[in-house]
Scaffold this motif. Structure first.
Motif, PDB file in Angstrom:
ATOM      1  N   PRO A  52       0.803  -1.223   0.000  1.00 16.93           N
ATOM      2  CA  PRO A  52       0.000   0.000   0.000  1.00 16.93           C
ATOM      3  C   PRO A  52       0.837   1.274   0.000  1.00 16.93           C
ATOM      4  O   PRO A  52       1.998   1.257   0.414  1.00 16.93           O
ATOM      5  CB  PRO A  52      -0.768  -0.105   1.318  1.00 16.93           C
ATOM      6  N   LYS A  53       0.227   2.349  -0.471  1.00 17.51           N
ATOM      7  CA  LYS A  53       0.843   3.678  -0.372  1.00 17.51           C
ATOM      8  C   LYS A  53       0.349   4.365   0.899  1.00 17.51           C
ATOM      9  O   LYS A  53       1.020   5.207   1.475  1.00 17.51           O
ATOM     10  CB  LYS A  53       0.453   4.540  -1.570  1.00 17.51           C
ATOM     11  N   ILE A  54      -0.891   4.005   1.268  1.00 15.63           N
ATOM     12  CA  ILE A  54      -1.518   4.654   2.419  1.00 15.63           C
ATOM     13  C   ILE A  54      -2.209   3.619   3.297  1.00 15.63           C
ATOM     14  O   ILE A  54      -2.825   2.679   2.791  1.00 15.63           O
ATOM     15  CB  ILE A  54      -2.529   5.721   1.931  1.00 15.63           C
ATOM     16  N   ILE A  55      -2.057   3.805   4.605  1.00 14.52           N
ATOM     17  CA  ILE A  55      -2.749   2.937   5.557  1.00 14.52           C
ATOM     18  C   ILE A  55      -3.722   3.773   6.382  1.00 14.52           C
ATOM     19  O   ILE A  55      -3.341   4.806   6.937  1.00 14.52           O
ATOM     20  CB  ILE A  55      -1.745   2.207   6.481  1.00 14.52           C
ATOM     21  N   VAL A  56      -4.971   3.343   6.405  1.00 12.40           N
ATOM     22  CA  VAL A  56      -5.972   3.992   7.248  1.00 12.40           C
ATOM     23  C   VAL A  56      -6.024   3.191   8.544  1.00 12.40           C
ATOM     24  O   VAL A  56      -6.358   2.006   8.536  1.00 12.40           O
ATOM     25  CB  VAL A  56      -7.355   4.003   6.557  1.00 12.40           C
ATOM     26  N   ALA A  57      -5.650   3.829   9.643  1.00  8.50           N
ATOM     27  CA  ALA A  57      -5.571   3.141  10.931  1.00  8.50           C
ATOM     28  C   ALA A  57      -6.610   3.739  11.866  1.00  8.50           C
ATOM     29  O   ALA A  57      -6.498   4.886  12.272  1.00  8.50           O
ATOM     30  CB  ALA A  57      -4.169   3.295  11.516  1.00  8.50           C
ATOM     31  N   ASP A  58      -7.641   2.952  12.164  1.00  4.30           N
ATOM     32  CA  ASP A  58      -8.730   3.472  13.005  1.00  4.30           C
ATOM     33  C   ASP A  58      -8.562   2.947  14.427  1.00  4.30           C
ATOM     34  O   ASP A  58      -8.794   1.771  14.690  1.00  4.30           O
ATOM     35  CB  ASP A  58     -10.078   3.040  12.421  1.00  4.30           C
ATOM     36  N   GLU A  59      -8.189   3.820  15.332  1.00  5.90           N
ATOM     37  CA  GLU A  59      -7.962   3.468  16.746  1.00  5.90           C
ATOM     38  C   GLU A  59      -7.051   2.240  16.854  1.00  5.90           C
ATOM     39  O   GLU A  59      -7.274   1.351  17.674  1.00  5.90           O
ATOM     40  CB  GLU A  59      -9.290   3.193  17.472  1.00  5.90           C
ATOM     41  N   ALA A  60      -6.013   2.218  16.023  1.00  5.73           N
ATOM     42  CA  ALA A  60      -5.178   1.022  15.905  1.00  5.73           C
ATOM     43  C   ALA A  60      -4.349   0.740  17.148  1.00  5.73           C
ATOM     44  O   ALA A  60      -3.919  -0.397  17.351  1.00  5.73           O
ATOM     45  CB  ALA A  60      -4.260   1.139  14.690  1.00  5.73           C
ATOM     46  N   VAL A  61      -4.105   1.733  17.978  1.00  6.86           N
ATOM     47  CA  VAL A  61      -3.304   1.474  19.178  1.00  6.86           C
ATOM     48  C   VAL A  61      -4.076   1.776  20.463  1.00  6.86           C
ATOM     49  O   VAL A  61      -3.551   1.636  21.555  1.00  6.86           O
ATOM     50  CB  VAL A  61      -1.973   2.289  19.179  1.00  6.86           C
ATOM     51  N   SER A  62      -5.339   2.171  20.305  1.00  7.48           N
ATOM     52  CA  SER A  62      -6.098   2.648  21.467  1.00  7.48           C
ATOM     53  C   SER A  62      -6.268   1.606  22.557  1.00  7.48           C
ATOM     54  O   SER A  62      -6.325   1.956  23.731  1.00  7.48           O
ATOM     55  CB  SER A  62      -7.468   3.144  21.020  1.00  7.48           C
ATOM     56  N   ALA A  63      -6.354   0.330  22.172  1.00  2.87           N
ATOM     57  CA  ALA A  63      -6.626  -0.698  23.181  1.00  2.87           C
ATOM     58  C   ALA A  63      -5.353  -1.203  23.865  1.00  2.87           C
ATOM     59  O   ALA A  63      -5.422  -2.042  24.740  1.00  2.87           O
ATOM     60  CB  ALA A  63      -7.354  -1.873  22.530  1.00  2.87           C
ATOM     61  N   LEU A  64      -4.199  -0.691  23.446  1.00  2.00           N
ATOM     62  CA  LEU A  64      -2.943  -1.251  23.948  1.00  2.00           C
ATOM     63  C   LEU A  64      -2.387  -0.477  25.142  1.00  2.00           C
ATOM     64  O   LEU A  64      -2.633   0.715  25.291  1.00  2.00           O
ATOM     65  CB  LEU A  64      -1.900  -1.254  22.815  1.00  2.00           C
ATOM     66  N   ASP A  65      -1.616  -1.156  25.964  1.00  2.26           N
ATOM     67  CA  ASP A  65      -0.932  -0.498  27.091  1.00  2.26           C
ATOM     68  C   ASP A  65       0.042   0.547  26.575  1.00  2.26           C
ATOM     69  O   ASP A  65       0.530   0.430  25.457  1.00  2.26           O
ATOM     70  CB  ASP A  65      -0.095  -1.531  27.864  1.00  2.26           C
ATOM     71  N   VAL A  66       0.342   1.507  27.438  1.00  3.32           N
ATOM     72  CA  VAL A  66       1.174   2.630  27.023  1.00  3.32           C
ATOM     73  C   VAL A  66       2.493   2.194  26.375  1.00  3.32           C
ATOM     74  O   VAL A  66       2.861   2.676  25.317  1.00  3.32           O
ATOM     75  CB  VAL A  66       1.450   3.572  28.212  1.00  3.32           C
ATOM     76  N   SER A  67       3.186   1.224  27.004  1.00  9.69           N
ATOM     77  CA  SER A  67       4.504   0.860  26.471  1.00  9.69           C
ATOM     78  C   SER A  67       4.372   0.136  25.128  1.00  9.69           C
ATOM     79  O   SER A  67       5.136   0.381  24.194  1.00  9.69           O
ATOM     80  CB  SER A  67       5.252  -0.024  27.462  1.00  9.69           C
TER      81      SER A  67
END
Ligand SMILES: Nc1ncnc2c1ncn2[C@@H]1O[C@H](COP(=O)(O)OP(=O)(O)O)[C@@H](O)[C@H]1O
Ligand SMILES: [Mg+2]
Length: 283
Positions: free
Chosen positions: A173-188
């Protein structure tokens, strides 16, 4: 290569029934946004502001009521199947994990090989296998052989998110649409995935349309930010401008929420600095 949304509008609603008025939600209302390959563009907004609906339209998953989505100047609506397929290779999605995005019955190898075959990235078995291994290394799952035969439940949340990124990378891909892709993960874990995404931006020239409700994420990595409220883009700026001189109340309240979160983290950190209560050692 630019992914662009012009005057996009989408309304959801129940049909009017006798005696009951139809309930209509204008989820996205005349929105203009664009992202170039190589850019990290962020959309922030409170829950329900229309971010996911916008993302689904930009991925070609749902059709807008009005407006158009184009890539490299070519509108995706009404194009041939071949063109649509090209569009799907060029614009890929990475969504929030909570396990729904990966089939629990498929190993990492099967899930990734399927995408490679579907997109015609490689045709024979050994080329497909090489592509899958190469992509796993690219997302930091090394040695790739360790991960090939694992099922999603045998991976940590961060590893699953890396597999999802690998799956998105396979079609090139040239572009990735990331919808809340890291929201559920712990800070680190979150910061590990973010730095991987930035690394891919630099190494492969990938552009991101990175959707989040969390402004902390934005400050470090975004080149440009759109703020959404009630289906509309209410403010857009570089993070430097946005953080020093927010123009809209909505942006200010998102910034304040962020500051409160910082306070909480600070407090935890301070408490931690004092050290845990002394353990009473038995006599
Ligand atoms: N399929 C749908 N049917 C009806 N209403 C929907 C649908 N999808 C989203 N909405 C509504 O559209 C608005 C925007 O939702 P969404 O795009 O999910 O916002 P966000 O991702 O910013 O939280 C919300 O009011 C939501 O309830
Ligand atoms: Mg959403």
């Amino acid at each position: 290569m630019r992914l662009r949304a012009e005057s996009l509008t989408k309304t959801f609603g129940r049909k009017q029934r006798p005696g009951k008025p139809g309930l209509q939600v204008r989820a996205v209302d005349s929105v203009n946004v664009s992202v170039n390959a190589g850019d990290f563009v962020t959309i922030v907004g409170e829950s329900g502001s229309g971010k996911s609906t916008l993302a689904r339209m930009m991925l070609g998953l749902i059709t807008p009521d009005e407006g158009r989505v184009s890539i490299g100047g070519v509108s995706i609506a009404g194009t041939s199947r071949k063109e649509q397929f090209k569009f799907r290779s060029a614009v890929q999605a990475v969504l929030q994990d909570p396990s729904g995005s990966l089939n629990p019955r498929k190993t990492v190898r099967t899930a990734l090989a399927e995408v490679a075959r579907l997109h015609g990235v490689a045709t024979n078995r050994s080329d497909i296998d090489a592509k899958v291994r190469e992509t796993l290394s690219l997302v930091g799952l090394t040695p790739a052989g360790t991960y090939l035969d694992r099922y999603p439940h045998e991976l940590s949340g961060g590893q699953r998110q890396r597999v999802l990124i690998a799956r998105a990378l396979i079609p090139g891909p040239k572009i990735i649409v990331a919808d809340e892709a890291v929201s559920a993960l712990d800070v680190s874990v979150k910061s590990g995935i973010l730095s991987l995404m930035c690394d891919l931006q630099k190494r492969l020239g990938i552009g991101y349309l990175f959707i989040t409700h969390d402004l902390t994420v934005v400050k470090k990595v975004a080149d440009y930010v759109y703020v959404m409220q009630n289906g509309r883009v209410v403010e857009e700026a570089t993070p430097a401008e946005l953080f020093t001189n927010p123009q809209h109340d909505c942006t200010r309240s998102l910034l304040n929420a962020r500051l409160e979160l910082d306070d909480v983290l600070q407090e935890r950190y301070t408490n931690h600095e004092q050290g845990p209560p002394a353990l009473s050692v038995g006599h």
